[in-house]
Design a protein around this motif. Structure first.
Motif, mmCIF file in Angstrom:
data_model
loop_
_atom_site.group_PDB
_atom_site.id
_atom_site.type_symbol
_atom_site.label_atom_id
_atom_site.label_comp_id
_atom_site.label_asym_id
_atom_site.label_seq_id
_atom_site.Cartn_x
_atom_site.Cartn_y
_atom_site.Cartn_z
ATOM 1 N N GLU A 35 -4.559 5.544 10.110
ATOM 2 C CA GLU A 35 -3.925 4.766 9.032
ATOM 3 C C GLU A 35 -3.359 3.461 9.585
ATOM 4 O O GLU A 35 -3.460 2.411 8.962
ATOM 5 N N PHE A 50 -2.808 13.585 6.825
ATOM 6 C CA PHE A 50 -3.433 12.302 7.168
ATOM 7 C C PHE A 50 -3.289 12.050 8.656
ATOM 8 O O PHE A 50 -2.464 12.674 9.326
ATOM 9 N N ARG A 63 3.908 12.788 2.158
ATOM 10 C CA ARG A 63 3.286 14.027 1.684
ATOM 11 C C ARG A 63 4.262 14.862 0.864
ATOM 12 O O ARG A 63 5.473 14.713 0.966
ATOM 13 N N GLY A 74 6.162 7.136 -7.237
ATOM 14 C CA GLY A 74 5.378 5.920 -6.976
ATOM 15 C C GLY A 74 6.131 4.658 -7.353
ATOM 16 O O GLY A 74 6.315 3.761 -6.513
ATOM 17 N N ILE A 97 3.146 6.174 3.345
ATOM 18 C CA ILE A 97 2.404 7.399 2.999
ATOM 19 C C ILE A 97 3.410 8.540 3.080
ATOM 20 O O ILE A 97 4.131 8.667 4.076
ATOM 21 N N MET A 109 0.852 -1.187 0.000
ATOM 22 C CA MET A 109 0.000 0.000 0.000
ATOM 23 C C MET A 109 0.886 1.234 0.000
ATOM 24 O O MET A 109 1.891 1.275 0.696
ATOM 25 N N LEU A 110 0.487 2.202 -0.803
ATOM 26 C CA LEU A 110 1.356 3.361 -1.037
ATOM 27 C C LEU A 110 0.497 4.564 -1.395
ATOM 28 O O LEU A 110 -0.424 4.450 -2.204
ATOM 29 N N ARG A 111 0.811 5.704 -0.789
ATOM 30 C CA ARG A 111 0.092 6.934 -1.139
ATOM 31 C C ARG A 111 1.046 8.119 -1.068
ATOM 32 O O ARG A 111 1.750 8.280 -0.078
ATOM 33 N N VAL A 112 1.115 8.899 -2.132
ATOM 34 C CA VAL A 112 1.895 10.144 -2.153
ATOM 35 C C VAL A 112 0.888 11.251 -2.419
ATOM 36 O O VAL A 112 0.208 11.242 -3.443
ATOM 37 N N ASP A 113 0.776 12.183 -1.476
ATOM 38 C CA ASP A 113 -0.343 13.124 -1.524
ATOM 39 C C ASP A 113 0.026 14.399 -0.765
ATOM 40 O O ASP A 113 0.816 14.353 0.182
#
Lengths: 82, 147
Positions: B14, B9, B79, B55, B77, B1-5
């Motif tokens: 999480e 958060f 930012r 990513g 995660i 699972m991966l999130r760049v935002d």
């Protein structure tokens, strides 16, 4: 034509984030030499290549890497994530 | 699972979501990175990244970690954009059958995120001075222990 992208202080020194470059450079080092010869702002950005990293189509590469078939070259300082 | 935002958060929420439903993992380890103030006084940290590369680069680190330590799952995660002191920059969590693997995999991911994920940090001091954060030789040395 090749897309060239710049990040962090390289982007600031050169003054743009992305450009298309018409080049016959065979390697990354050849491309850097061409850019450096263009204008002082490029020479300033590439003055110390020991502190410049390169990615070819989003994969890290060396300055001696060939540009044949490459669509996007990225130049940036050592990464500081985390 | 991966999130760049760019969005903020909640690391606790999480972590709970990550841990929920794990049945083969006996250990979950997590790390949370926070923007710290500087002696000169930090107004903000600006984080730039290379969207087309970020990513894939992080996903590759996660794949390598999962293979090396037989992880049940991993979460990253991170930012970008403008962050103020006290804000959460990023988190890593790993789940493994036993804790040694989860601790090691979390450290591995942190070391690689620091030096091989295409992020660049700029510190903006309260007096307006802007400074790009330089990578240190120690950051690079930290990678060699995983060879």
């Amino acid at each position: 034509m090749i897309d060239v992208v710049y990040f962090a202080w390289l982007r600031e020194r050169i003054g743009l984030p992305r450009e298309q470059v018409e080049t016959r450079a065979e390697t990354v080092a050849d491309l850097v030499a061409e850019l450096t010869a263009r204008e002082p702002r490029y020479a300033a950005a590439f003055a110390d290549t020991a502190s410049v990293r390169v990615a070819l189509d989003q994969s890290l590469a060396g300055f001696d890497a060939p540009l044949s078939g490459v669509r996007e070259v990225a130049f940036f300082p050592p990464m500081t994530g985390g | 699972m991966l999130r760049v935002d760019a969005a903020a958060f909640d690391p606790g929420a999480e972590l709970n979501a990550f841990s929920a439903g794990l049945t083969t993992a006996g250990a979950v380890v997590s790390f949370t990175g926070i923007v710290r103030d500087t002696p000169a006084g930090l107004a903000a940290m600006e984080i730039e990244h290379y969207p087309a590369m970020t990513g894939p680069a992080i996903a590759e680190m996660q794949t390598t970690a999962a293979r090396r330590w037989d992880l049940a799952a991993s979460l990253v995660i991170h930012r970008h954009g403008r962050l103020e002191p006290g804000e959460t920059i990023m988190m890593v969590a790993t789940a493994a059958p036993h804790r040694a693997a989860a601790f090691a995999a979390t450290e591995y991911l942190m070391d690689y995120l620091k030096s091989r994920a295409p992020f660049w940090k700029k510190e903006i001091a309260r007096d307006g001075t802007e400074t790009w954060v330089a990578a240190t030789p120690e950051d690079e040395d930290a990678l060699s222990r995983w060879d």
